[in-house]
Scaffold this motif. Structure first.
Motif, mmCIF file in Angstrom:
data_model
loop_
_atom_site.group_PDB
_atom_site.id
_atom_site.type_symbol
_atom_site.label_atom_id
_atom_site.label_comp_id
_atom_site.label_asym_id
_atom_site.label_seq_id
_atom_site.Cartn_x
_atom_site.Cartn_y
_atom_site.Cartn_z
ATOM 1 N N LYS A 78 0.933 -1.043 -0.123
ATOM 2 C CA LYS A 78 -0.038 0.104 -0.036
ATOM 3 C C LYS A 78 0.842 1.417 0.137
ATOM 4 O O LYS A 78 0.497 2.101 -0.761
ATOM 5 N N ARG A 79 1.699 1.282 0.759
ATOM 6 C CA ARG A 79 2.957 2.346 0.728
ATOM 7 C C ARG A 79 3.413 2.467 -0.474
ATOM 8 O O ARG A 79 3.591 3.699 -0.998
ATOM 9 N N VAL A 80 3.899 1.436 -1.424
ATOM 10 C CA VAL A 80 4.550 1.585 -2.656
ATOM 11 C C VAL A 80 3.183 2.343 -3.537
ATOM 12 O O VAL A 80 3.693 2.911 -4.502
ATOM 13 N N GLY A 81 2.242 1.715 -3.475
ATOM 14 C CA GLY A 81 0.906 2.400 -4.221
ATOM 15 C C GLY A 81 0.838 3.890 -4.080
ATOM 16 O O GLY A 81 0.521 4.556 -4.823
ATOM 17 N N ILE A 82 1.027 4.196 -2.737
ATOM 18 C CA ILE A 82 0.977 5.569 -2.339
ATOM 19 C C ILE A 82 2.109 6.620 -3.206
ATOM 20 O O ILE A 82 1.951 7.425 -3.677
ATOM 21 N N ALA A 83 3.322 5.719 -2.924
ATOM 22 C CA ALA A 83 4.405 6.478 -3.575
ATOM 23 C C ALA A 83 4.329 6.802 -5.096
ATOM 24 O O ALA A 83 4.673 7.474 -5.701
ATOM 25 N N ARG A 84 3.741 5.672 -5.572
ATOM 26 C CA ARG A 84 3.338 5.925 -7.071
ATOM 27 C C ARG A 84 2.450 6.872 -7.391
ATOM 28 O O ARG A 84 2.384 7.431 -8.446
ATOM 29 N N ALA A 85 1.395 7.014 -6.384
ATOM 30 C CA ALA A 85 0.409 7.939 -6.744
ATOM 31 C C ALA A 85 0.653 9.189 -6.734
ATOM 32 O O ALA A 85 0.218 10.151 -7.153
ATOM 33 N N ILE A 86 2.049 9.509 -5.826
ATOM 34 C CA ILE A 86 2.372 10.918 -5.517
ATOM 35 C C ILE A 86 3.526 11.226 -6.313
ATOM 36 O O ILE A 86 4.067 12.296 -6.481
ATOM 37 N N VAL A 87 3.963 10.255 -7.056
ATOM 38 C CA VAL A 87 5.307 10.547 -7.903
ATOM 39 C C VAL A 87 5.319 11.566 -8.992
ATOM 40 O O VAL A 87 6.401 12.159 -9.262
ATOM 41 N N MET A 88 4.078 11.900 -9.405
ATOM 42 C CA MET A 88 3.869 13.052 -10.325
ATOM 43 C C MET A 88 3.549 14.214 -9.615
ATOM 44 O O MET A 88 3.010 15.229 -10.390
ATOM 45 N N ASN A 89 3.575 14.306 -8.528
ATOM 46 C CA ASN A 89 3.218 15.656 -7.895
ATOM 47 C C ASN A 89 1.628 16.052 -8.035
ATOM 48 O O ASN A 89 1.575 17.003 -8.683
ATOM 49 N N PRO A 90 0.864 14.977 -7.744
ATOM 50 C CA PRO A 90 -0.519 15.293 -8.192
ATOM 51 C C PRO A 90 -1.338 16.332 -7.328
ATOM 52 O O PRO A 90 -0.742 16.834 -6.187
#
Length: 248
Positions: free
Chosen positions: A144-156
């Motif tokens: 889940k933490r990896v999923g969060i990291a991927r979700a914020i990697v583009m500075n959403p």
């Protein structure tokens, strides 16, 4: 800010969403709650553009998503980060590669800049040093933490989390809730969490929308939730408390 205006959605003769309206505020954890089959997931899919509503509008900072050009729609999509219920990690890719995937698909960043951004996101979610691991080598909470990291990697500007605590033990679930709230406030993101977990509601529910049978029956925060006079909401709260008591 995201403004949801009178969203109606049917599948065949079944009306799933019946004129839902609400505002998702920037810098707050906005939660949509309700039992199974109440329209939560369908509303989320309408908001992020996976399903087109039959009626109504979705406005991203006054940009009407469904009545804009393809160029504007694509621009809004690039401002979204999504944490899927199951994590949706690629089993054949490392943790680092999973997080870097959006950067590969949607940016022209150099490889060095991509690595730096991925390492920053790993550090932000407390997973330093795990980039070379495969998803099969990490726990559910770490996924889940990896999923969060991927979700914020583009500075959403907008972060969407679909049942982020599904399948997690209570302690790990609390940590994921805290991380979502911290990131929301730190980066001033408009965050939407779909959940039926009352622990999450009481911990991070700054703006809560309760759906029942496709209608929005209540909206408020976690300070006023327990004083609601909406029978369906009180029943939902009681059922969740009873379930927790039975499990403990």
């Amino acid at each position: 800010m995201i403004e949801i205006k009178n969203i109606v959605k049917s599948f065949g003769d079944k009306e799933v969403l019946k004129g839902v309206s609400c505002i998702l505020r920037q810098g707050e954890t906005n939660l949509i709650i309700g039992g199974s089959g109440t329209g939560k997931s369908v509303l989320l899919k309408c908001i992020i553009g996976l399903i087109k509503p039959d009626e109504g509008a979705i406005l991203y900072n006054d940009r009407d998503f469904y009545n804009s050009s393809l160029e504007v729609q694509q621009s809004i999509r690039r401002e979204m980060g999504v944490l899927f219920q199951g994590g949706a990690l690629f089993d054949s890719q490392t943790v680092h590669q999973n997080i870097q995937f959006p950067l590969d698909m949607l940016t022209t960043m150099s490889e060095a800049d991509k690595r730096e951004r991925v390492e920053f996101c790993l550090q932000r979610v407390g997973l330093e040093g795990t980039g070379k691991r495969m998803p099969s080598e990490i726990s559910g909470g770490m996924k889940k933490r990896v999923g969060i990291a991927r979700a914020i990697v583009m500075n959403p500007k907008y972060l969407f989390c679909d049942e982020p605590n599904s399948g997690l033990d209570p302690l790990t679930a609390v940590k994921i809730d805290e991380l979502i709230k911290e990131i929301t406030q730190e980066y001033n993101i408009t965050t939407l969490v779909i959940t039926h977990d009352m622990n999450s509601v009481m911990e991070i529910g700054e703006n809560i929308i309760f759906l029942h049978s496709g209608h929005k029956l209540w909206e408020g925060d976690n300070q006023t939730l327990m004083h609601s006079d909406v029978a369906e909401l009180n029943e939902f709260i009681f059922a969740n408390k009873l379930l927790r008591d039975l499990r403990s």
